[in-house]
Motif scaffolding. Sequence first.
Motif, PDB file in Angstrom:
ATOM      1  N   ILE A 214       0.851  -1.169   0.000  1.00 23.67           N
ATOM      2  CA  ILE A 214       0.000   0.000   0.000  1.00 23.67           C
ATOM      3  C   ILE A 214       0.897   1.233   0.000  1.00 23.67           C
ATOM      4  O   ILE A 214       1.939   1.247   0.667  1.00 23.67           O
ATOM      5  N   GLY A 215       0.532   2.235  -0.797  1.00 26.39           N
ATOM      6  CA  GLY A 215       1.386   3.409  -0.927  1.00 26.39           C
ATOM      7  C   GLY A 215       0.765   4.663  -0.326  1.00 26.39           C
ATOM      8  O   GLY A 215      -0.456   4.837  -0.342  1.00 26.39           O
ATOM      9  N   PHE A 216       1.614   5.533   0.207  1.00 25.56           N
ATOM     10  CA  PHE A 216       1.174   6.810   0.762  1.00 25.56           C
ATOM     11  C   PHE A 216       2.109   7.926   0.303  1.00 25.56           C
ATOM     12  O   PHE A 216       3.327   7.772   0.330  1.00 25.56           O
ATOM     13  N   TRP A 217       1.521   9.033  -0.125  1.00 25.50           N
ATOM     14  CA  TRP A 217       2.278  10.244  -0.397  1.00 25.50           C
ATOM     15  C   TRP A 217       2.344  11.075   0.877  1.00 25.50           C
ATOM     16  O   TRP A 217       1.314  11.311   1.522  1.00 25.50           O
ATOM     17  N   PHE A 218       3.544  11.491   1.241  1.00 30.64           N
ATOM     18  CA  PHE A 218       3.751  12.336   2.419  1.00 30.64           C
ATOM     19  C   PHE A 218       4.312  13.685   1.986  1.00 30.64           C
ATOM     20  O   PHE A 218       5.132  13.758   1.073  1.00 30.64           O
ATOM     21  N   CYS A 219       3.886  14.746   2.663  1.00 31.24           N
ATOM     22  CA  CYS A 219       4.467  16.068   2.462  1.00 31.24           C
ATOM     23  C   CYS A 219       5.099  16.507   3.777  1.00 31.24           C
ATOM     24  O   CYS A 219       4.402  16.644   4.792  1.00 31.24           O
ATOM     25  N   ASP A 220       6.397  16.685   3.768  1.00 30.20           N
ATOM     26  CA  ASP A 220       7.097  17.109   4.978  1.00 30.20           C
ATOM     27  C   ASP A 220       6.799  18.583   5.254  1.00 30.20           C
ATOM     28  O   ASP A 220       6.730  19.397   4.327  1.00 30.20           O
ATOM     29  N   LEU A 221       6.604  18.912   6.516  1.00 34.84           N
ATOM     30  CA  LEU A 221       6.404  20.302   6.917  1.00 34.84           C
ATOM     31  C   LEU A 221       7.607  20.735   7.745  1.00 34.84           C
ATOM     32  O   LEU A 221       7.986  20.064   8.706  1.00 34.84           O
ATOM     33  N   ILE A 222       8.209  21.845   7.361  1.00 33.56           N
ATOM     34  CA  ILE A 222       9.407  22.339   8.026  1.00 33.56           C
ATOM     35  C   ILE A 222       9.010  23.440   9.014  1.00 33.56           C
ATOM     36  O   ILE A 222       8.480  24.479   8.593  1.00 33.56           O
ATOM     37  N   PRO A 223       9.228  23.234  10.304  1.00 36.62           N
ATOM     38  CA  PRO A 223       8.846  24.272  11.284  1.00 36.62           C
ATOM     39  C   PRO A 223       9.706  25.510  11.160  1.00 36.62           C
ATOM     40  O   PRO A 223      10.887  25.436  10.803  1.00 36.62           O
ATOM     41  N   HIS A 224       9.121  26.660  11.428  1.00 33.65           N
ATOM     42  CA  HIS A 224       9.871  27.912  11.480  1.00 33.65           C
ATOM     43  C   HIS A 224      10.473  28.059  12.866  1.00 33.65           C
ATOM     44  O   HIS A 224       9.762  27.974  13.874  1.00 33.65           O
ATOM     45  N   ILE A 225      11.760  28.241  12.940  1.00 34.29           N
ATOM     46  CA  ILE A 225      12.436  28.367  14.233  1.00 34.29           C
ATOM     47  C   ILE A 225      12.424  29.816  14.666  1.00 34.29           C
ATOM     48  O   ILE A 225      12.811  30.715  13.923  1.00 34.29           O
ATOM     49  N   ASN A 226      11.940  30.032  15.895  1.00 32.35           N
ATOM     50  CA  ASN A 226      11.942  31.372  16.465  1.00 32.35           C
ATOM     51  C   ASN A 226      13.345  31.687  16.954  1.00 32.35           C
ATOM     52  O   ASN A 226      13.834  31.095  17.916  1.00 32.35           O
ATOM     53  N   LYS A 227      14.019  32.610  16.283  1.00 30.43           N
ATOM     54  CA  LYS A 227      15.427  32.903  16.612  1.00 30.43           C
ATOM     55  C   LYS A 227      15.591  33.455  18.028  1.00 30.43           C
ATOM     56  O   LYS A 227      16.658  33.352  18.625  1.00 30.43           O
ATOM     57  N   GLU A 228      14.522  34.026  18.590  1.00 32.94           N
ATOM     58  CA  GLU A 228      14.605  34.567  19.940  1.00 32.94           C
ATOM     59  C   GLU A 228      14.694  33.462  20.978  1.00 32.94           C
ATOM     60  O   GLU A 228      15.114  33.660  22.093  1.00 32.94           O
ATOM     61  N   GLU A 229      14.228  32.238  20.557  1.00 37.08           N
ATOM     62  CA  GLU A 229      14.214  31.114  21.495  1.00 37.08           C
ATOM     63  C   GLU A 229      15.450  30.250  21.343  1.00 37.08           C
ATOM     64  O   GLU A 229      15.644  29.298  22.076  1.00 37.08           O
ATOM     65  N   HIS A 230      16.297  30.520  20.326  1.00 39.59           N
ATOM     66  CA  HIS A 230      17.461  29.654  20.067  1.00 39.59           C
ATOM     67  C   HIS A 230      18.741  30.478  19.993  1.00 39.59           C
ATOM     68  O   HIS A 230      18.702  31.633  19.652  1.00 39.59           O
TER      69      HIS A 230
END
Length: 244
Positions: free
Chosen positions: A228-244
């Motif tokens: 069985i096949g599935f198409w996946f779309c990766d979602l890239i989170p936006h990093i809050n620069k104030e927190e890192h």
Amino acid sequence: MSQKLKSYFNWSTGKDASLALYYLTEEGKYDVDRLLTTINEKYNRVTMHGLRRELLEEQAKSIGISLQVLELPEQPSMAEYEKRMNETVARLKSGGYSDCGFGDIFLEDLRKYRKEQLRPHNITCHFPLWGMDTRKLITDFIELGFKAIVICVNSKFLDKSFVGREIDENFLNDLPPEVDPCGENGEFHTFCYDGPIFKEKIEFTLGEKVLKTYKSPEKDSKENEKTIGFWFCDLIPHINKEEH
């Protein structure tokens, strides 16, 4: 006023869970202060549709409800899944939880299974969306101001073009007639990133689309294993620069 029932919600990160949580909290009878989600411990992503853990955590933070993850092996047996889930539920019960919610709509076997698994723990299940018309549900979802994106589709029902799309009227109009408007038969899965249960919109960028195949529990007429096949779309989170 009677005391609210201490409750947790079985959180899938998608549109049905979001709408069900909204309806459940609107009733005013339940104190939902925990979201429970299963994670693939090998890839650190939500089981079933592969959402990154960082985005799951951003969801819980924006909703304002504590997150509890249940980590599972890459391909757990049903026995291993039930063992870990029962251990988790037992801890929740000892923590005072008496009720829980699900986003199921009409899969009777699944509803029955959930109730049977929780009965020994004396935890009452609630299904706020149960038995409702799925076309009306998805319309209500959109009209209430929820926003969701398709992150996984079953290639048996939908092609690559559907993954990565917003849930809106255009998406619904493009669905083949045999596909449920809410994807209740597993045709597609979503990530909800904005709406009335969120304090702020969750930001992300669309990543690559990938087709993955898995062994199907079904076999063909010659008893050969099917895939069985599935198409996946990766979602890239936006990093809050104030927190890192």
